[in-house]
Design a protein around this motif. Structure first.
Motif, PDB file in Angstrom:
ATOM      1  N   VAL A  82       4.781 -13.560   2.298  1.00 39.40           N
ATOM      2  CA  VAL A  82       3.585 -14.113   1.654  1.00 39.40           C
ATOM      3  C   VAL A  82       2.323 -13.658   2.380  1.00 39.40           C
ATOM      4  O   VAL A  82       1.290 -13.413   1.754  1.00 39.40           O
ATOM      5  CB  VAL A  82       3.669 -15.650   1.612  1.00 39.40           C
ATOM      6  N   MET A  83       2.403 -13.527   3.698  1.00 39.40           N
ATOM      7  CA  MET A  83       1.222 -13.109   4.447  1.00 39.40           C
ATOM      8  C   MET A  83       0.782 -11.707   4.045  1.00 39.40           C
ATOM      9  O   MET A  83      -0.403 -11.446   3.830  1.00 39.40           O
ATOM     10  CB  MET A  83       1.498 -13.153   5.948  1.00 39.40           C
ATOM     11  N   PHE A  84       1.743 -10.789   3.929  1.00 49.14           N
ATOM     12  CA  PHE A  84       1.395  -9.431   3.518  1.00 49.14           C
ATOM     13  C   PHE A  84       0.874  -9.408   2.083  1.00 49.14           C
ATOM     14  O   PHE A  84      -0.028  -8.634   1.754  1.00 49.14           O
ATOM     15  CB  PHE A  84       2.605  -8.507   3.656  1.00 49.14           C
ATOM     16  N   GLU A  85       1.439 -10.250   1.232  1.00 47.18           N
ATOM     17  CA  GLU A  85       0.933 -10.324  -0.138  1.00 47.18           C
ATOM     18  C   GLU A  85      -0.479 -10.888  -0.164  1.00 47.18           C
ATOM     19  O   GLU A  85      -1.328 -10.443  -0.940  1.00 47.18           O
ATOM     20  CB  GLU A  85       1.867 -11.189  -0.985  1.00 47.18           C
ATOM     21  N   ARG A  86      -0.732 -11.878   0.693  1.00 46.59           N
ATOM     22  CA  ARG A  86      -2.052 -12.501   0.724  1.00 46.59           C
ATOM     23  C   ARG A  86      -3.140 -11.514   1.144  1.00 46.59           C
ATOM     24  O   ARG A  86      -4.268 -11.567   0.634  1.00 46.59           O
ATOM     25  CB  ARG A  86      -2.017 -13.698   1.684  1.00 46.59           C
ATOM     26  N   ILE A  87      -2.805 -10.621   2.065  1.00 42.78           N
ATOM     27  CA  ILE A  87      -3.820  -9.666   2.520  1.00 42.78           C
ATOM     28  C   ILE A  87      -3.826  -8.397   1.669  1.00 42.78           C
ATOM     29  O   ILE A  87      -4.503  -7.427   1.998  1.00 42.78           O
ATOM     30  CB  ILE A  87      -3.617  -9.300   4.005  1.00 42.78           C
ATOM     31  N   GLY A  88      -3.058  -8.421   0.551  1.00 36.28           N
ATOM     32  CA  GLY A  88      -3.127  -7.337  -0.414  1.00 36.28           C
ATOM     33  C   GLY A  88      -2.182  -6.182  -0.187  1.00 36.28           C
ATOM     34  O   GLY A  88      -2.315  -5.143  -0.839  1.00 36.28           O
ATOM     35  N   LEU A  89      -1.227  -6.325   0.707  1.00 38.99           N
ATOM     36  CA  LEU A  89      -0.281  -5.242   0.983  1.00 38.99           C
ATOM     37  C   LEU A  89       1.080  -5.597   0.383  1.00 38.99           C
ATOM     38  O   LEU A  89       2.025  -5.951   1.086  1.00 38.99           O
ATOM     39  CB  LEU A  89      -0.169  -5.011   2.498  1.00 38.99           C
ATOM     40  N   ARG A  90       1.168  -5.513  -0.945  1.00 39.31           N
ATOM     41  CA  ARG A  90       2.399  -5.909  -1.623  1.00 39.31           C
ATOM     42  C   ARG A  90       3.560  -4.978  -1.288  1.00 39.31           C
ATOM     43  O   ARG A  90       4.715  -5.397  -1.251  1.00 39.31           O
ATOM     44  CB  ARG A  90       2.173  -5.953  -3.136  1.00 39.31           C
ATOM     45  N   GLU A  91       3.261  -3.690  -1.076  1.00 45.09           N
ATOM     46  CA  GLU A  91       4.332  -2.768  -0.706  1.00 45.09           C
ATOM     47  C   GLU A  91       4.931  -3.160   0.640  1.00 45.09           C
ATOM     48  O   GLU A  91       6.149  -3.110   0.831  1.00 45.09           O
ATOM     49  CB  GLU A  91       3.804  -1.329  -0.642  1.00 45.09           C
ATOM     50  N   ALA A  92       4.049  -3.550   1.561  1.00 51.07           N
ATOM     51  CA  ALA A  92       4.536  -3.982   2.869  1.00 51.07           C
ATOM     52  C   ALA A  92       5.363  -5.252   2.745  1.00 51.07           C
ATOM     53  O   ALA A  92       6.324  -5.462   3.492  1.00 51.07           O
ATOM     54  CB  ALA A  92       3.363  -4.208   3.817  1.00 51.07           C
ATOM     55  N   ALA A  93       4.998  -6.105   1.790  1.00 52.12           N
ATOM     56  CA  ALA A  93       5.763  -7.330   1.574  1.00 52.12           C
ATOM     57  C   ALA A  93       7.200  -7.008   1.178  1.00 52.12           C
ATOM     58  O   ALA A  93       8.151  -7.679   1.598  1.00 52.12           O
ATOM     59  CB  ALA A  93       5.098  -8.182   0.503  1.00 52.12           C
ATOM     60  N   GLY A  94       7.367  -5.966   0.367  1.00 53.54           N
ATOM     61  CA  GLY A  94       8.719  -5.547   0.002  1.00 53.54           C
ATOM     62  C   GLY A  94       9.501  -5.056   1.201  1.00 53.54           C
ATOM     63  O   GLY A  94      10.708  -5.306   1.319  1.00 53.54           O
ATOM     64  N   ILE A  95       8.813  -4.369   2.094  1.00 52.94           N
ATOM     65  CA  ILE A  95       9.469  -3.894   3.314  1.00 52.94           C
ATOM     66  C   ILE A  95       9.910  -5.077   4.167  1.00 52.94           C
ATOM     67  O   ILE A  95      10.990  -5.066   4.769  1.00 52.94           O
ATOM     68  CB  ILE A  95       8.520  -2.969   4.106  1.00 52.94           C
ATOM     69  N   ILE A  96       9.078  -6.115   4.218  1.00 50.43           N
ATOM     70  CA  ILE A  96       9.424  -7.296   5.008  1.00 50.43           C
ATOM     71  C   ILE A  96      10.679  -7.965   4.455  1.00 50.43           C
ATOM     72  O   ILE A  96      11.505  -8.494   5.209  1.00 50.43           O
ATOM     73  CB  ILE A  96       8.247  -8.285   5.038  1.00 50.43           C
ATOM     74  N   ASN A  97      10.831  -7.953   3.136  1.00 47.02           N
ATOM     75  CA  ASN A  97      12.068  -8.490   2.559  1.00 47.02           C
ATOM     76  C   ASN A  97      13.281  -7.741   3.102  1.00 47.02           C
ATOM     77  O   ASN A  97      14.321  -8.339   3.395  1.00 47.02           O
ATOM     78  CB  ASN A  97      12.027  -8.380   1.031  1.00 47.02           C
ATOM     79  N   PHE A  98      13.142  -6.435   3.229  1.00 44.83           N
ATOM     80  CA  PHE A  98      14.217  -5.628   3.809  1.00 44.83           C
ATOM     81  C   PHE A  98      14.447  -6.013   5.267  1.00 44.83           C
ATOM     82  O   PHE A  98      15.590  -6.109   5.727  1.00 44.83           O
ATOM     83  CB  PHE A  98      13.861  -4.141   3.699  1.00 44.83           C
ATOM     84  N   VAL A  99      13.358  -6.259   5.987  1.00 49.08           N
ATOM     85  CA  VAL A  99      13.470  -6.650   7.394  1.00 49.08           C
ATOM     86  C   VAL A  99      14.181  -7.992   7.523  1.00 49.08           C
ATOM     87  O   VAL A  99      14.989  -8.197   8.435  1.00 49.08           O
ATOM     88  CB  VAL A  99      12.073  -6.713   8.047  1.00 49.08           C
TER      89      VAL A  99
END
Length: 318
Positions: free
Chosen positions: A131-148
């Motif tokens: 959610v933090m990455f999505e909040r700051i506008g980095l949705r692609e990074a949010a997907g990577i975090i799901n992988f992490v």
């Protein structure tokens, strides 16, 4: 051991890189306002929305069992001594660096998350890291975090299977568990002990099928209770061990507990407090009912089989 180490290296590397990146990006939002029109967010969320301890000291105390759940398994560092090339050097180094790792990867990440999000919003929309990455506008990074997150779960399973298999094998070799678990494959792997550990891990899958809404809470409470019992046993053993040593033997120890014996007794009192507090938490209370029953069964088996009469470790164990 080689396969375990290889997997754990990559799993750990992925987690470390992701957490460091999250802390760095989060800090840029906090201090410089990155993705927030360059308006720094600051740390006001830490004391707003009810301030510190919004649910009182009691709420903080009841959260301790959930906090300690994150650290269950930390005693695995002792198991690694049997696999380390130079344990007298590497184990003390690992122990000494543990505090810094906790400060950076646990407290640092939590500080960043709570500074960006109000505490009463954390966890309501999924993983706070995502959610933090999505909040700051980095949705692609949010997907990577799901992988992490998935790799972190695999890392936990990997470590649990390794430690559980090794412990069961050691118990079997020393006569404290059924002898079939002492069998090794041609590659020196305790396959039967590992498979038994995997079978126990499947309990979580069964719970998730029957009580999906409560499965995580039940597993967390049970694991925390068992983990606390293990820590209590380790502390009592360590206290008794140190008492049995002479001054010259203490001087030869590769690593000595800081502030002995007060630190050990303080840790024992703190863990006992957490066990008592579990009785006041609705989801954790079941662990206080089932846990002692399970320990009672183990204790009865220990005496019925006659394991209490075994005083010497098998010389065959390596």
């Amino acid at each position: 051991v080689k396969v375990f180490g290889e997997f754990e290296f990559w799993f750990a590397l992925i987690k470390v890189v992701a957490i460091v990146a999250m802390i760095a990006l989060g800090s840029s939002v906090i201090f410089f306002g990155f993705t927030n029109d360059w308006n720094p967010i600051g740390f006001s969320n830490l004391w707003q929305h009810g301030g510190f301890f919004p649910n009182g000291i009691g709420g903080m105390l009841l959260s301790l069992q959930m906090v300690l759940f994150a650290y269950v398994g930390i005693e695995m560092i002792g198991l690694s001594a049997g696999e380390a090339e130079n344990p007298r050097k590497t184990i003390p180094m690992a122990i000494d660096s543990l505090a810094w790792r906790i400060l950076i990867f646990y407290m640092g990440a939590i500080l960043v998350i709570l500074a960006i999000f109000p505490w009463n919003e954390v966890g309501q929309q999924g993983s706070p890291f995502v959610v933090m990455f999505e909040r700051i506008g980095l949705r692609e990074a949010a997907g990577i975090i799901n992988f992490v997150v998935i790799t972190a779960a695999l890392s936990s399973c990997n470590a649990g299977i390794f430690s559980g298999g090794r412990l069961l094998y050691a118990l079997s070799v020393n006569g404290y568990a059924p002898s079939p678990f002492a069998k090794l494959s041609k590659y020196g792997v305790p396959n039967r002990a590992v498979m038994a550990t995997v079978a126990v891990c499947m309990t979580g899958v069964v719970l998730n099928y029957f009580v999906p809404d409560k499965a995580f809470q039940y597993v967390m409470a049970a694991v925390t209770f068992v983990g606390l019992m293990v820590w209590i046993a380790i502390l009592l053993t360590q206290i008794q061990f140190r008492r049995s040593l002479t001054q010259s033997q203490v001087a030869e120890l590769a690593y000595r507990t800081p502030w002995w014996p007060y630190s050990s007794w303080f840790a024992l009192a703190f863990i006992t407090l957490v066990v008592v507090l579990m009785g006041f938490h609705e989801d954790a209370r079941i662990a206080l009912v089932l846990g002692p029953c399970l320990l009672g069964v183990y204790l009865a088996m220990f005496y019925i089989v006659g394991l209490h009469r075994k005083t010497k470790l098998s010389r065959e164990f390596k």
